[in-house]
Design an enzyme around this catalytic site. Sequence first.
Site, short mmCIF file in Angstrom:
data_model
loop_
_atom_site.label_atom_id
_atom_site.label_comp_id
_atom_site.label_asym_id
_atom_site.label_seq_id
_atom_site.Cartn_x
_atom_site.Cartn_y
_atom_site.Cartn_z
CD GLU A 42 -12.37 35.86 79.68
OE1 GLU A 42 -11.83 34.82 80.13
OE2 GLU A 42 -12.38 36.16 78.47
CB THR A 84 1.17 36.72 77.85
OG1 THR A 84 0.45 37.00 76.63
CG2 THR A 84 1.93 37.94 78.25
CE LYS A 99 -3.14 34.90 76.56
NZ LYS A 99 -3.96 35.59 77.55
#
Lengths: 261, 261
Positions: free
Chosen positions: B162, B17, B129
Amino acid sequence: VPVADRGLHYGDGLFETIAVVAGQPCLWDRHLSRLRLGCERLAIPVTDPAQLRREADTLCRGVERGVLKLLLTRGEGGRGYRPPLEPVPRRILSLHPWPDHPSTSWQQGVRIRWCDTPLGLNPRLAGIKHCNRLEQVMARAEWSDPGIAEGLMCDADGQVVEGTQSNLFLWRGGELLTPSLARCGVAGIGRGLLMELAGESAIRVREGAVSRDQVMAADGLLLSNALIGVWPVAALGEHNFDPAHYPRDLLARMMERIHLP
Amino acid sequence: VPVADRGLHYGDGLFETIAVVAGQPCLWDRHLSRLRLGCERLAIPVTDPAQLRREADTLCRGVERGVLKLLLTRGEGGRGYRPPLEPVPRRILSLHPWPDHPSTSWQQGVRIRWCDTPLGLNPRLAGIKHCNRLEQVMARAEWSDPGIAEGLMCDADGQVVEGTQSNLFLWRGGELLTPSLARCGVAGIGRGLLMELAGESAIRVREGAVSRDQVMAADGLLLSNALIGVWPVAALGEHNFDPAHYPRDLLARMMERIHLP
């Protein structure tokens, strides 16, 4: 499939792989129960079961033997990970050829191996058949020898959980032990059925933690899933199991049951 | 997208992203490095970076500010989980509006909360990711209050890892501590950049295990990602952090850096 489907972006969905015999999806109610449980867990609206059944019947009509895959995603939308407040799930039903496993596997047993890829621990995702399957993809990529029918996977703590596409049973002292699926793994339709049939045969089945040592010390190993029914394990790596030890009646009943609509 | 794409069935893919500013994808080389690492880890063939860049540039032309999503799946095929021997990856580039976060967030700080959904532990999938993001989807579904900007996630052992879409830094005694991502979590592009900038400012950054107690005892918390840059945390649940304690210079440098192509 539209590019904005959340199944594509996040694996945000569920699926069922269903045996089709003589035009009928087998063990339909069991598959639908697990799908509903998955929908509840992921907060995906449940599709009307009658509608799903009509669509499945239409697709399966005239199919002597095949595999029906039912894929249900959360549909489109939402900003990033956040799911839309009122998702419109997308269902995709597709028909596939019957897998070309030797029909003698359940009598002669199969050769299997250990996989190195661990299964992550997450009670929220355990048991259901969701579409986050990279662990299985990586584990299945560990071997290409067509003589190896399956690979066993352990969780991040080293406990034995399941095969890449089947559940595991240890046969020892006339009883069955299968790994608990409270922290990871898929609660297979074949697993549930085999546990039921064992109960009807007065064979005790326990669920619990299973170590690699316990696996190697078993009299025998069984693998179950909704397509194969049950496979006895002839060899795990270099270790051979004696097929004479297996509960033949139970296996035969399972194979009979799994191949009838 | 064809219905047989493995991204849809198994989340068998990767994504990036990317912030777009003045027609340029920002931090492109860093995003591409992580994508390549992901491809190596999942054994997905690497797409020619020059071709990807051309496609990205074409899409971003004339865009003052936006978000470029780059999705790379293993493509179609393979029998079940087993990946095809020669996969033909599918790349999907899409442009999205800039998220409507208040522009003052990085100065005034944000309110965040704890999430209950745990992160599964799997070193093979940690850092990259990939598209198996049900954990983040479930965590992000835990709150709908628009006043809460982010939620913190712990792993299955209770260690803090996270945010649902950002990395966490603890600020204490003039040093930064960020959770190790060896067993789970995403190695954010913003995280890497913030660590670099801290180093240039002679601020020590350590990676390690982080407990909830350590989080609550910090002088302050920072969240990073490639779109937001860095956000100081004003409040975690009922606990307030004093914005006066934050390393203002570092934050300003990060915001400056992240908004330039």
